[in-house]
Design a protein around this motif. Sequence first.
Motif, PDB file in Angstrom:
ATOM      1  N   SER A 129      -3.486  16.581  -3.785  1.00  0.00           N
ATOM      2  CA  SER A 129      -2.421  16.673  -2.798  1.00  0.00           C
ATOM      3  C   SER A 129      -1.976  15.292  -2.353  1.00  0.00           C
ATOM      4  CB  SER A 129      -2.885  17.482  -1.590  1.00  0.00           C
ATOM      5  OG  SER A 129      -3.705  16.700  -0.763  1.00  0.00           O
ATOM      6  N   SER A 130      -0.769  15.231  -1.817  1.00  0.00           N
ATOM      7  CA  SER A 130      -0.232  13.945  -1.364  1.00  0.00           C
ATOM      8  C   SER A 130      -1.012  13.392  -0.178  1.00  0.00           C
ATOM      9  CB  SER A 130       1.246  14.084  -1.022  1.00  0.00           C
ATOM     10  OG  SER A 130       1.411  14.997   0.040  1.00  0.00           O
ATOM     11  N   ASP A 131      -1.820  14.237   0.494  1.00  0.00           N
ATOM     12  CA  ASP A 131      -2.641  13.760   1.608  1.00  0.00           C
ATOM     13  C   ASP A 131      -3.686  12.754   1.144  1.00  0.00           C
ATOM     14  OD1 ASP A 131      -1.248  15.419   3.291  1.00  0.00           O
ATOM     15  OD2 ASP A 131      -2.755  17.010   3.238  1.00  0.00           O
ATOM     16  N   ASN A 132      -4.031  12.796  -0.122  1.00  0.00           N
ATOM     17  CA  ASN A 132      -5.042  11.896  -0.658  1.00  0.00           C
ATOM     18  C   ASN A 132      -4.436  10.684  -1.346  1.00  0.00           C
ATOM     19  OD1 ASN A 132      -7.188  13.549   0.160  1.00  0.00           O
ATOM     20  ND2 ASN A 132      -6.902  14.830  -1.634  1.00  0.00           N
ATOM     21  N   GLN A 133      -3.131  10.560  -1.294  1.00  0.00           N
ATOM     22  CA  GLN A 133      -2.464   9.425  -1.917  1.00  0.00           C
ATOM     23  C   GLN A 133      -2.175   8.356  -0.871  1.00  0.00           C
ATOM     24  OE1 GLN A 133       0.984  11.248  -3.743  1.00  0.00           O
ATOM     25  NE2 GLN A 133      -0.033  11.150  -5.724  1.00  0.00           N
ATOM     26  N   PHE A 134      -1.981   7.142  -1.354  1.00  0.00           N
ATOM     27  CA  PHE A 134      -1.654   6.062  -0.438  1.00  0.00           C
ATOM     28  C   PHE A 134      -0.629   5.137  -1.062  1.00  0.00           C
ATOM     29  CE2 PHE A 134      -5.526   5.123  -2.735  1.00  0.00           C
ATOM     30  CZ  PHE A 134      -5.297   3.869  -3.252  1.00  0.00           C
ATOM     31  N   THR A 135       0.017   4.378  -0.187  1.00  0.00           N
ATOM     32  CA  THR A 135       0.988   3.372  -0.586  1.00  0.00           C
ATOM     33  C   THR A 135       0.332   2.008  -0.462  1.00  0.00           C
ATOM     34  OG1 THR A 135       2.872   4.694   0.118  1.00  0.00           O
ATOM     35  CG2 THR A 135       3.202   2.312   0.011  1.00  0.00           C
ATOM     36  N   ILE A 136       0.545   1.173  -1.453  1.00  0.00           N
ATOM     37  CA  ILE A 136       0.028  -0.197  -1.442  1.00  0.00           C
ATOM     38  C   ILE A 136       1.202  -1.116  -1.181  1.00  0.00           C
ATOM     39  CG2 ILE A 136      -1.097  -1.998  -2.792  1.00  0.00           C
ATOM     40  CD1 ILE A 136      -2.382   0.353  -4.402  1.00  0.00           C
ATOM     41  N   SER A 137       1.110  -1.937  -0.138  1.00  0.00           N
ATOM     42  CA  SER A 137       2.167  -2.882   0.214  1.00  0.00           C
ATOM     43  C   SER A 137       1.666  -4.301  -0.019  1.00  0.00           C
ATOM     44  CB  SER A 137       2.561  -2.731   1.685  1.00  0.00           C
ATOM     45  OG  SER A 137       3.055  -1.442   1.919  1.00  0.00           O
ATOM     46  N   ILE A 138       2.477  -5.095  -0.709  1.00  0.00           N
ATOM     47  CA  ILE A 138       2.100  -6.465  -1.054  1.00  0.00           C
ATOM     48  C   ILE A 138       3.238  -7.395  -0.669  1.00  0.00           C
ATOM     49  CG2 ILE A 138       1.456  -8.033  -2.923  1.00  0.00           C
ATOM     50  CD1 ILE A 138       0.607  -5.471  -4.499  1.00  0.00           C
ATOM     51  N   LEU A 139       2.934  -8.423   0.100  1.00  0.00           N
ATOM     52  CA  LEU A 139       3.882  -9.468   0.430  1.00  0.00           C
ATOM     53  C   LEU A 139       3.634 -10.646  -0.499  1.00  0.00           C
ATOM     54  CD1 LEU A 139       6.043 -10.713   2.312  1.00  0.00           C
ATOM     55  CD2 LEU A 139       4.143 -11.507   3.738  1.00  0.00           C
ATOM     56  N   THR A 140       4.700 -11.206  -1.074  1.00  0.00           N
ATOM     57  CA  THR A 140       4.512 -12.318  -1.999  1.00  0.00           C
ATOM     58  C   THR A 140       5.582 -13.382  -1.802  1.00  0.00           C
ATOM     59  OG1 THR A 140       4.141 -12.928  -4.306  1.00  0.00           O
ATOM     60  CG2 THR A 140       5.863 -11.306  -3.890  1.00  0.00           C
ATOM     61  N   HIS A 141       5.177 -14.613  -2.087  1.00  0.00           N
ATOM     62  CA  HIS A 141       6.101 -15.751  -2.135  1.00  0.00           C
ATOM     63  C   HIS A 141       5.563 -16.762  -3.144  1.00  0.00           C
ATOM     64  CE1 HIS A 141       8.986 -18.790  -1.038  1.00  0.00           C
ATOM     65  NE2 HIS A 141       7.993 -19.641  -0.888  1.00  0.00           N
ATOM     66  N   ASN A 142       6.212 -16.827  -4.284  1.00  0.00           N
ATOM     67  CA  ASN A 142       5.871 -17.797  -5.333  1.00  0.00           C
ATOM     68  C   ASN A 142       4.403 -17.733  -5.753  1.00  0.00           C
ATOM     69  OD1 ASN A 142       8.496 -18.708  -5.517  1.00  0.00           O
ATOM     70  ND2 ASN A 142       8.188 -20.367  -4.076  1.00  0.00           N
ATOM     71  N   ARG A 143       3.922 -16.538  -6.024  1.00  0.00           N
ATOM     72  CA  ARG A 143       2.542 -16.341  -6.486  1.00  0.00           C
ATOM     73  C   ARG A 143       2.545 -15.443  -7.718  1.00  0.00           C
ATOM     74  NH1 ARG A 143       1.731 -20.096  -3.643  1.00  0.00           N
ATOM     75  NH2 ARG A 143       0.532 -20.173  -1.734  1.00  0.00           N
ATOM     76  N   LYS A 144       3.404 -15.743  -8.670  1.00  0.00           N
ATOM     77  CA  LYS A 144       3.616 -14.862  -9.826  1.00  0.00           C
ATOM     78  C   LYS A 144       2.320 -14.508 -10.540  1.00  0.00           C
ATOM     79  CE  LYS A 144       5.760 -16.695 -13.313  1.00  0.00           C
ATOM     80  NZ  LYS A 144       6.813 -17.186 -14.206  1.00  0.00           N
ATOM     81  N   GLU A 145       1.510 -15.499 -10.900  1.00  0.00           N
ATOM     82  CA  GLU A 145       0.288 -15.223 -11.665  1.00  0.00           C
ATOM     83  C   GLU A 145      -0.699 -14.381 -10.860  1.00  0.00           C
ATOM     84  OE1 GLU A 145       1.554 -18.375 -11.371  1.00  0.00           O
ATOM     85  OE2 GLU A 145       2.416 -18.553 -13.373  1.00  0.00           O
ATOM     86  N   LYS A 146      -0.869 -14.710  -9.585  1.00  0.00           N
ATOM     87  CA  LYS A 146      -1.791 -13.944  -8.745  1.00  0.00           C
ATOM     88  C   LYS A 146      -1.277 -12.532  -8.501  1.00  0.00           C
ATOM     89  CE  LYS A 146      -3.906 -17.847  -6.479  1.00  0.00           C
ATOM     90  NZ  LYS A 146      -4.280 -18.500  -5.237  1.00  0.00           N
ATOM     91  N   LEU A 147       0.025 -12.388  -8.368  1.00  0.00           N
ATOM     92  CA  LEU A 147       0.619 -11.077  -8.158  1.00  0.00           C
ATOM     93  C   LEU A 147       0.397 -10.172  -9.363  1.00  0.00           C
ATOM     94  CD1 LEU A 147       2.341  -9.240  -6.345  1.00  0.00           C
ATOM     95  CD2 LEU A 147       4.367 -10.313  -7.358  1.00  0.00           C
ATOM     96  N   VAL A 148       0.592 -10.707 -10.556  1.00  0.00           N
ATOM     97  CA  VAL A 148       0.371  -9.934 -11.784  1.00  0.00           C
ATOM     98  C   VAL A 148      -1.097  -9.530 -11.901  1.00  0.00           C
ATOM     99  CG1 VAL A 148       0.354 -10.088 -14.299  1.00  0.00           C
ATOM    100  CG2 VAL A 148       2.361 -10.842 -13.026  1.00  0.00           C
ATOM    101  N   LYS A 149      -2.008 -10.458 -11.622  1.00  0.00           N
ATOM    102  CA  LYS A 149      -3.446 -10.129 -11.669  1.00  0.00           C
ATOM    103  C   LYS A 149      -3.796  -9.044 -10.658  1.00  0.00           C
ATOM    104  CE  LYS A 149      -5.206 -14.535 -13.370  1.00  0.00           C
ATOM    105  NZ  LYS A 149      -6.036 -15.695 -13.072  1.00  0.00           N
ATOM    106  N   LEU A 150      -3.221  -9.140  -9.473  1.00  0.00           N
ATOM    107  CA  LEU A 150      -3.480  -8.140  -8.434  1.00  0.00           C
ATOM    108  C   LEU A 150      -3.007  -6.757  -8.867  1.00  0.00           C
ATOM    109  CD1 LEU A 150      -4.285  -7.241  -5.583  1.00  0.00           C
ATOM    110  CD2 LEU A 150      -2.028  -8.017  -4.816  1.00  0.00           C
ATOM    111  N   ILE A 151      -1.785  -6.672  -9.351  1.00  0.00           N
ATOM    112  CA  ILE A 151      -1.250  -5.373  -9.761  1.00  0.00           C
ATOM    113  C   ILE A 151      -2.013  -4.818 -10.957  1.00  0.00           C
ATOM    114  CG2 ILE A 151       0.786  -4.183 -10.648  1.00  0.00           C
ATOM    115  CD1 ILE A 151       2.437  -6.038  -8.837  1.00  0.00           C
ATOM    116  N   ASP A 152      -2.343  -5.672 -11.918  1.00  0.00           N
ATOM    117  CA  ASP A 152      -3.154  -5.216 -13.053  1.00  0.00           C
ATOM    118  C   ASP A 152      -4.484  -4.652 -12.574  1.00  0.00           C
ATOM    119  OD1 ASP A 152      -1.230  -5.828 -14.940  1.00  0.00           O
ATOM    120  OD2 ASP A 152      -2.175  -7.709 -15.564  1.00  0.00           O
ATOM    121  N   SER A 153      -5.115  -5.315 -11.622  1.00  0.00           N
ATOM    122  CA  SER A 153      -6.402  -4.844 -11.084  1.00  0.00           C
ATOM    123  C   SER A 153      -6.241  -3.511 -10.364  1.00  0.00           C
ATOM    124  CB  SER A 153      -6.994  -5.873 -10.121  1.00  0.00           C
ATOM    125  OG  SER A 153      -7.365  -7.033 -10.805  1.00  0.00           O
TER     126      SER A 153
END
Length: 64
Positions: free
Chosen positions: A2-26
């Motif tokens: 059910s959607s009650d067990n789902q969550f939204t992930i919010s990420i703020l970024t500024h010029n962190r392309k490599e770290k952002l990709v690693k985070l999303i991949d993880s």
Amino acid sequence: MSSDNQFTISILTHNRKEKLVKLIDSILFYTPMDRINEIVIYNNNSTDGSIQELNNRYGKNEGG
């Protein structure tokens, strides 16, 4: 699952392309997909191509 067990992930970024990709991949590797409602990226005016890289890797989505 059910959607009650789902969550939204919010990420703020500024010029962190490599770290952002690693985070999303993880997140995608370690989190069951049925638990993720959405991943929201808040881009704080990056100039390093962060959003373009995300679009290339994961596909363009709303707001991108």
